[in-house]
Design a protein around this motif. Structure first.
Motif, PDB file in Angstrom:
ATOM      1  N   VAL A   1      -7.394   0.399  -5.526  1.00 39.75           N
ATOM      2  CA  VAL A   1      -7.313   1.449  -4.506  1.00 39.75           C
ATOM      3  C   VAL A   1      -5.952   1.247  -3.789  1.00 39.75           C
ATOM      4  O   VAL A   1      -5.929  -0.029  -3.399  1.00 39.75           O
ATOM      5  N   ILE A   2      -5.449   2.246  -3.229  1.00 41.64           N
ATOM      6  CA  ILE A   2      -4.257   2.072  -2.388  1.00 41.64           C
ATOM      7  C   ILE A   2      -4.426   3.120  -1.408  1.00 41.64           C
ATOM      8  O   ILE A   2      -4.932   4.200  -1.531  1.00 41.64           O
ATOM      9  N   SER A   3      -3.980   2.968  -0.069  1.00 44.21           N
ATOM     10  CA  SER A   3      -3.747   3.934   1.028  1.00 44.21           C
ATOM     11  C   SER A   3      -2.405   4.739   0.827  1.00 44.21           C
ATOM     12  O   SER A   3      -1.347   4.266   0.603  1.00 44.21           O
TER      13      SER A   3
ATOM     14  N   THR B   1      -3.075  -2.019   3.982  1.00 45.69           N
ATOM     15  CA  THR B   1      -2.507  -3.030   3.117  1.00 45.69           C
ATOM     16  C   THR B   1      -3.417  -3.471   2.494  1.00 45.69           C
ATOM     17  O   THR B   1      -4.697  -3.655   3.082  1.00 45.69           O
ATOM     18  N   ALA B   2      -3.273  -3.969   1.115  1.00 45.99           N
ATOM     19  CA  ALA B   2      -4.398  -4.825   0.484  1.00 45.99           C
ATOM     20  C   ALA B   2      -5.025  -6.014   1.239  1.00 45.99           C
ATOM     21  O   ALA B   2      -6.133  -6.247   1.420  1.00 45.99           O
ATOM     22  N   GLU B   3      -4.157  -6.771   2.035  1.00 48.37           N
ATOM     23  CA  GLU B   3      -4.467  -7.878   2.745  1.00 48.37           C
ATOM     24  C   GLU B   3      -5.236  -7.300   3.905  1.00 48.37           C
ATOM     25  O   GLU B   3      -6.383  -8.006   4.202  1.00 48.37           O
ATOM     26  N   GLU B   4      -5.025  -6.193   4.437  1.00 51.33           N
ATOM     27  CA  GLU B   4      -5.912  -5.944   5.674  1.00 51.33           C
ATOM     28  C   GLU B   4      -7.378  -5.452   5.090  1.00 51.33           C
ATOM     29  O   GLU B   4      -8.250  -5.797   5.977  1.00 51.33           O
ATOM     30  N   VAL B   5      -7.413  -4.662   4.174  1.00 51.09           N
ATOM     31  CA  VAL B   5      -8.651  -4.551   3.413  1.00 51.09           C
ATOM     32  C   VAL B   5      -9.331  -5.977   3.215  1.00 51.09           C
ATOM     33  O   VAL B   5     -10.841  -5.934   3.503  1.00 51.09           O
ATOM     34  N   ARG B   6      -9.039  -6.831   2.659  1.00 46.23           N
ATOM     35  CA  ARG B   6      -9.625  -8.244   2.252  1.00 46.23           C
ATOM     36  C   ARG B   6     -10.111  -8.804   3.484  1.00 46.23           C
ATOM     37  O   ARG B   6     -11.072  -9.581   3.627  1.00 46.23           O
TER      38      ARG B   6
ATOM     39  N   LEU C   1       0.192  -3.038  -1.509  1.00 42.98           N
ATOM     40  CA  LEU C   1      -0.450  -1.971  -1.347  1.00 42.98           C
ATOM     41  C   LEU C   1      -1.829  -1.997  -2.137  1.00 42.98           C
ATOM     42  O   LEU C   1      -2.837  -1.324  -1.824  1.00 42.98           O
ATOM     43  N   CYS C   2      -1.843  -2.631  -3.224  1.00 43.39           N
ATOM     44  CA  CYS C   2      -2.954  -2.242  -4.319  1.00 43.39           C
ATOM     45  C   CYS C   2      -3.993  -3.209  -4.179  1.00 43.39           C
ATOM     46  O   CYS C   2      -3.939  -4.815  -4.010  1.00 43.39           O
TER      47      CYS C   2
ATOM     48  N   ASN D   1     -10.218  11.282  -1.107  1.00 38.80           N
ATOM     49  CA  ASN D   1      -8.820  11.799  -2.062  1.00 38.80           C
ATOM     50  C   ASN D   1      -7.759  11.984  -1.425  1.00 38.80           C
ATOM     51  O   ASN D   1      -6.718  12.111  -2.167  1.00 38.80           O
ATOM     52  N   TYR D   2      -7.745  12.342  -0.094  1.00 42.04           N
ATOM     53  CA  TYR D   2      -6.423  12.742   0.363  1.00 42.04           C
ATOM     54  C   TYR D   2      -5.689  11.493   0.975  1.00 42.04           C
ATOM     55  O   TYR D   2      -4.458  11.785   1.364  1.00 42.04           O
ATOM     56  N   VAL D   3      -6.433  10.610   1.264  1.00 43.20           N
ATOM     57  CA  VAL D   3      -5.807   9.257   1.901  1.00 43.20           C
ATOM     58  C   VAL D   3      -5.909   8.152   1.141  1.00 43.20           C
ATOM     59  O   VAL D   3      -5.326   6.962   1.658  1.00 43.20           O
ATOM     60  N   THR D   4      -6.717   8.400  -0.048  1.00 33.77           N
ATOM     61  CA  THR D   4      -6.376   7.108  -1.023  1.00 33.77           C
ATOM     62  C   THR D   4      -5.940   7.568  -2.256  1.00 33.77           C
ATOM     63  O   THR D   4      -6.173   8.588  -2.615  1.00 33.77           O
TER      64      THR D   4
END
Length: 374
Positions: free
Chosen positions: A170-172, A13-18, A265-266, A281-284
């Motif tokens: 970017v999203i997963s 998720t976006a928060e996990e990336v942050r 997500l974003c 490009n396959y997972v994002t």
């Protein structure tokens, strides 16, 4: 380049990336000096890009390992890497091209990106229109739909930023699939069906102007997605012979459009000068906000884009073969063929595949124009 096999990509998720910046890497001064020295060597030779080899851009071990780590990061947990600190302020535009291409010789095999069969594209506003027949986003100032580029890894090297806007999003795609599964599990099989997409005029003359590819792959181990609503809608608009989208397919695409920009997500990031963004490009999936540019030509937003096939790539579902050409792991694949493939490109492709020990089969269309709907 080392054939590194990191842990598989995971949903995020976006928060996990942050909360985890391990996907952001900064070049050390020693690593930067390595790129400087390699560029001096390459510039003195003055070879055309497609004639260059790894030996023409001789990277010290530390700099080469920085690229190895970055590419490996795109194949791991987050499916992306932001490599910061390239000295683009010191380099002219031509020097930046040479340096970026030289880096790519240590990362993968460059793929052609447009109807002119170019291997490096300028991402800047050149007055193009996005949502028109044959429109592409890279030469406009428009905001872009979420999409994947046509390769294993897309690299964007930032030379100059916009006056405002142009934020990267970017999203997963794995988490996107999981959200569809949670909300509407009945639409997962729909998204695994073939959809028709327009090539937007970038196909080889022997190919149909559209292709078939599912939105979600069905491999239980190696997830892959491919979507670009603009190109799916273009196939419906421009080619009456293409089967019409079913109500369920429209419903599934509408759900994706609702989910992709959601705060859950974003993740948004602002690329700075000297940043190299690398995306699997396959997972994002990625997009961009509209931007306002500076007036002076030398100040305008400018990024350089490469599409790369890489040695450590995953296998793809069989249903992706029509578009990507080769679904084997570690194969040279992807790109759009265009109509201006040269003998210089073919020689480069073969030489670079051998240098990286990658599988390369002679290109042939997986579907001919005469058999478009067969």
């Amino acid at each position: 380049m080392k054939d590194t096999q990191p842990a598989a990509p995971l949903a995020w998720t976006a928060e996990e990336v942050r909360q985890d910046s391990s996907w952001i890497q900064r070049l050390s001064e020693t690593e930067v000096d390595g790129f400087r020295s390699a560029l001096r060597h390459a510039a003195a030779l003055g070879k055309p890009l497609l004639s260059m080899t790894q030996a023409d851009f001789p990277l010290p071990a530390a700099s080469r390992e920085a690229l190895d780590r970055a590419v490996a990061t795109t194949q791991g947990r987050w499916g992306m890497c932001l490599l910061k600190g390239f000295p683009v302020d010191e380099w002219s535009e031509d020097e930046t091209r040479t340096a970026y291409w030289g880096m790519s010789l240590h990362m993968g095999v460059g793929r052609t990106q447009n109807r002119a069969s170019q291997v490096m594209n300028d991402v800047r506003d050149e007055g193009g229109d996005y949502k028109v027949k044959g429109g592409r986003g890279y030469n406009t100032s428009a905001g872009l739909d979420f999409h994947q580029d046509s390769c294993d890894v897309v690299g964007l090297l930032c030379r100059r930023t916009a006056k405002s806007g142009g934020t990267s999003k970017v999203i997963s795609s794995i988490r996107l699939r999981d959200e569809v599964q949670r909300l509407r599990p009945d639409l997962i099989p729909v998204l695994q069906q073939p959809f028709f997409h327009s090539y937007q005029g970038t196909q080889d003359p022997s190919q149909p102007p559209f292709y078939r590819c599912p939105i979600f792959g069905s491999d239980p181990v190696h997830f892959a997605a491919r979507t670009n609503r603009k190109n799916t809608d273009a196939a419906q608009r421009d080619f009456p012979e293409v089967p019409r989208l079913t109500p369920q397919q429209v419903e599934a695409l509408d759900l994706l459009d609702e989910l992709m920009p959601s705060p859950l997500l974003c993740y948004s990031m602002t690329l700075e000068r000297g940043d190299l963004q690398l995306l699997n490009n396959y997972v994002t999936l990625h997009s961009r906000t509209p931007f306002e540019d500076f007036e002076a030509p030398d100040d305008k937003r400018h990024l350089l884009r490469l599409w790369l096939a890489i040695p450590s790539s995953q296998p793809l579902p069989a249903a992706f073969e029509e578009y990507y050409g080769d679904v084997r792991a570690g194969a040279v694949r992807g790109g759009v063929r265009g109509s201006a493939i040269t003998s210089e490109f073919l020689a480069y492709e073969q030489r670079q595949a051998q240098a990286l020990n990658m599988r390369l089969e002679p290109w042939r269309p997986k579907r001919l124009a005469a058999d478009a709907l067969a």
